[in-house]
Design a protein around this motif. Sequence first.
Motif, PDB file in Angstrom:
ATOM      1  N   PRO A 194       0.908  -1.448   0.203  1.00 55.57           N
ATOM      2  CA  PRO A 194       0.223  -0.377  -0.078  1.00 55.57           C
ATOM      3  C   PRO A 194       0.887   0.832   0.237  1.00 55.57           C
ATOM      4  CG  PRO A 194      -0.693  -1.624   1.321  1.00 55.57           C
ATOM      5  CD  PRO A 194       0.538  -1.668   1.542  1.00 55.57           C
ATOM      6  N   ALA A 195       1.824   1.111   0.326  1.00 55.21           N
ATOM      7  CA  ALA A 195       2.635   2.425   0.749  1.00 55.21           C
ATOM      8  C   ALA A 195       3.138   2.792  -0.847  1.00 55.21           C
ATOM      9  CB  ALA A 195       3.874   2.258   1.936  1.00 55.21           C
ATOM     10  N   SER A 196       4.031   1.896  -1.066  1.00 53.59           N
ATOM     11  CA  SER A 196       4.871   2.191  -2.280  1.00 53.59           C
ATOM     12  C   SER A 196       3.229   2.693  -3.299  1.00 53.59           C
ATOM     13  CB  SER A 196       5.608   1.410  -2.465  1.00 53.59           C
ATOM     14  OG  SER A 196       4.662  -0.274  -2.924  1.00 53.59           O
ATOM     15  N   ALA A 197       2.682   1.324  -3.050  1.00 52.55           N
ATOM     16  CA  ALA A 197       1.711   1.895  -4.588  1.00 52.55           C
ATOM     17  C   ALA A 197       1.229   3.454  -4.037  1.00 52.55           C
ATOM     18  CB  ALA A 197       0.170   0.869  -4.647  1.00 52.55           C
ATOM     19  N   GLU A 198       0.297   3.983  -3.161  1.00 52.21           N
ATOM     20  CA  GLU A 198       0.084   5.465  -3.115  1.00 52.21           C
ATOM     21  C   GLU A 198       1.277   5.955  -3.518  1.00 52.21           C
ATOM     22  OE1 GLU A 198      -2.253   7.988   0.664  1.00 52.21           O
ATOM     23  OE2 GLU A 198      -0.422   6.471   0.965  1.00 52.21           O
ATOM     24  N   ARG A 199       1.863   6.009  -3.406  1.00 51.07           N
ATOM     25  CA  ARG A 199       3.621   6.866  -3.872  1.00 51.07           C
ATOM     26  C   ARG A 199       3.230   6.646  -5.356  1.00 51.07           C
ATOM     27  NH1 ARG A 199       6.979   5.045   0.395  1.00 51.07           N
ATOM     28  NH2 ARG A 199       7.429   2.984  -1.370  1.00 51.07           N
ATOM     29  N   ARG A 200       3.230   5.700  -5.658  1.00 57.26           N
ATOM     30  CA  ARG A 200       2.802   5.674  -7.560  1.00 57.26           C
ATOM     31  C   ARG A 200       1.884   6.478  -8.098  1.00 57.26           C
ATOM     32  NH1 ARG A 200       3.486   6.415 -11.759  1.00 57.26           N
ATOM     33  NH2 ARG A 200       4.453   5.290 -13.531  1.00 57.26           N
ATOM     34  N   PHE A 201       0.591   6.500  -7.210  1.00 54.48           N
ATOM     35  CA  PHE A 201      -0.850   6.326  -7.502  1.00 54.48           C
ATOM     36  C   PHE A 201      -0.453   8.874  -7.623  1.00 54.48           C
ATOM     37  CE2 PHE A 201      -3.072   2.599  -5.353  1.00 54.48           C
ATOM     38  CZ  PHE A 201      -1.893   2.582  -6.938  1.00 54.48           C
ATOM     39  N   GLU A 202       0.227   9.282  -6.841  1.00 51.61           N
ATOM     40  CA  GLU A 202       0.036   9.905  -6.230  1.00 51.61           C
ATOM     41  C   GLU A 202       1.490  10.695  -7.389  1.00 51.61           C
ATOM     42  OE1 GLU A 202      -0.026  14.456  -4.489  1.00 51.61           O
ATOM     43  OE2 GLU A 202      -1.175  12.397  -4.610  1.00 51.61           O
ATOM     44  N   GLN A 203       2.304  10.007  -7.576  1.00 47.30           N
ATOM     45  CA  GLN A 203       3.561  10.904  -9.116  1.00 47.30           C
ATOM     46  C   GLN A 203       2.189  11.210 -10.286  1.00 47.30           C
ATOM     47  OE1 GLN A 203       5.628   7.112 -10.453  1.00 47.30           O
ATOM     48  NE2 GLN A 203       7.791   8.858 -10.077  1.00 47.30           N
ATOM     49  N   GLU A 204       1.536   9.912 -10.706  1.00 48.12           N
ATOM     50  CA  GLU A 204       0.654   9.433 -11.687  1.00 48.12           C
ATOM     51  C   GLU A 204      -0.211  11.285 -11.414  1.00 48.12           C
ATOM     52  OE1 GLU A 204       0.336   8.414 -15.197  1.00 48.12           O
ATOM     53  OE2 GLU A 204       1.711   7.993 -14.258  1.00 48.12           O
ATOM     54  N   ARG A 205      -1.649  11.509 -10.322  1.00 52.14           N
ATOM     55  CA  ARG A 205      -1.065  12.406 -10.585  1.00 52.14           C
ATOM     56  C   ARG A 205      -0.615  13.608 -10.644  1.00 52.14           C
ATOM     57  NH1 ARG A 205      -3.038  16.101  -7.504  1.00 52.14           N
ATOM     58  NH2 ARG A 205      -1.900  16.318  -5.650  1.00 52.14           N
ATOM     59  N   ARG A 206      -0.227  13.609  -9.909  1.00 54.86           N
ATOM     60  CA  ARG A 206       0.356  14.751 -10.345  1.00 54.86           C
ATOM     61  C   ARG A 206       1.305  14.900 -11.875  1.00 54.86           C
ATOM     62  NH1 ARG A 206       2.232  17.734  -5.569  1.00 54.86           N
ATOM     63  NH2 ARG A 206       2.404  16.599  -4.036  1.00 54.86           N
ATOM     64  N   ARG A 207       1.495  14.243 -12.855  1.00 58.83           N
ATOM     65  CA  ARG A 207       1.906  14.141 -13.779  1.00 58.83           C
ATOM     66  C   ARG A 207       0.908  14.584 -14.466  1.00 58.83           C
ATOM     67  NH1 ARG A 207       1.838  11.533 -18.346  1.00 58.83           N
ATOM     68  NH2 ARG A 207       0.781   9.443 -17.183  1.00 58.83           N
TER      69      ARG A 207
END
Length: 489
Positions: free
Chosen positions: A193-206
Amino acid sequence: MLSAASAALAVRSLPAFARPQAGDAELRIILDRAAKGSPEQALRDLATIDMHDLSPSARLDLVTARSGLAIDAELLRRFPFGRFGRPYRVTPLAGAWIKHNDAAAIDADTIAIQQDAMAGAGLPAGLLARTIAAIEAVRASTSGPIASALGRQLAALRDQSAAAPPPGVGRIPDGGAYYALLLRRITGDDANPASAERRFEQERRRLSARADALLSKLGHKRGSLGARYSALWRDPRWLYSDDDAGRDRAVADMNRALDAARRRLPAQFAAWPPRSLDVGARRMSRADEAAGRSGYRELPTVTRSGAYYVDLKDIARRPAWTLPGVVHHELLPGHMIQLPIEADAGQHSLRLDYTPAFPEGWAIYAEQMAAADGSFAGDPLAELGHIHWMLFRSCRALADIGIHLHGWSLEQAHARLVEWQGEPGYFAPFPLELDRIAAEPASRAAEAFVWLTVADLARGRERKAFHRIVLADGRKRTDELRRLVTGRK
C-alpha cells in the motif's frame, strides 16, 4: 461484420493456443474442490501437483490459486470476520437480502453481522444507514418467512447504529495489515500500500501538470484543476443535442475513433483473436436509455459481433471530448482484445477470484497506450478527456487508501476528488463511488496498481512481445506477470 481488409488482417494475426496437457484435468478437479473447502486443505492438495504436466493456462491457474489461497488462509487465521476479500457481509451491494429468496441465508447473514461487529468490523455509519434503507425497501415488497428474516436483519443492523464507526478498515485492530492482505489478494504479492500510494500520487501529479498546460492553452487558466474541468464540461460547444440525432452522432463519433484504433493494432500486437476486430459502439435501446441502464459490453463470438452499448441518457454529461477515451478502454485496444483472449484460455474460476483487477487494469493501460500512440495528437480537447479518465482512476485509488489507511471521512475524500478532477466519471457519481470504496477496500487501488504495473513493465520493452506475455493464456497476478516479463524467479 468484418470488412474484407479486416478479415484478411485477422486471419494473418490468428494466434495459436496451447493444447491441454495430461495434468490439467486432475488440477481442475482439485481446484473445484478448493473453491468450496478450506484454504489450508486446498493448499495441501495443490502441493501434490506437478507443474510440468500442465498447459500454460493450467500453470497460471495453479500459481494463482496457491498465492490467493495462502492469503485467504492468513485472512481466516488473523481476521475472522466478513467474507474473503470483503470486510462486510451485508452492504447496499452484498448479502442474501438482495435476492430475498432464502430466509435461512438471510438469517445466516444476520448472525454473521452480529459476530463481525463483536470482532470490530461493524458497518460504518453512512454505509449502515444506506444498507438499512435498502433492506427496508425490499422488506416492504415481501411477506411471510422472507419478510420475517429481513425484519430480524434490520433489527440487528439498527442495534449497531449508535456505535457505528466512521469508514475505513484501518480502525479495525491491525487494520493496516488487513488492508495490505486485501490488496495482495486481488493483485499480487508484490503489492504494497505505501509504495502503491506513492506511485498513484506520482501519476496524479504528472497527469495534472499535463492537463494544466492544455487547459491554459485553451484559455482556462484560473482556479483549481477540478474547477477548470467543470467549466469545460459545461461549455455548450462540445455538447451533443439531447435527442436521437445527438445520440446517433455521439455513437458515430465513437466508431470513427474505433476505426482509427483498429488500424493501429498491427503496430501494437503480433496476434489477437480475429473476432476482436468485429466490434463497435452502439446505442442502447430507447427502453434501456429511459430506464437509466449503465453501459455494457457484449463480447464478440464466432457468430455474433461484439459491442459496447454506451449510456447516453444524460447526454449533457458526455461532452464530445470525453468519448474517445471510452472507445480505447471498452473496445480497442482495451477490453475487446483482452477479454476474448481470456475467454479462449479456459481459466478456472479461482483464477478469476484472485485476479479481479486485471481486466480493468489492462483496459486503463490500453487508454494510456492509445494516447502514447498518437490517438489524441493535435486534439487538446480529446487529450483532456483522456487525462480526465486517467485522473478518475488514479484519484479514486488515492481515495481508497486515504479512507482506509489515513482516516479520511467520505466528505474529505469527496472534497479532494472535486479539487483534483472536478467531475466524476460518468457512471460513478462521487457519493456512489465513495460508498463502494468504503464497502470494498482495496478494490479501486487494485485496479490502478495493475494498470501502473503493466505500464511500468512496458517501459523500454518491445511492444508486441510484451503484450503477448501480458495477455497470453488469460489474466495474471502482478507478481507472476513481473516474473514472466523479466524472466526472474
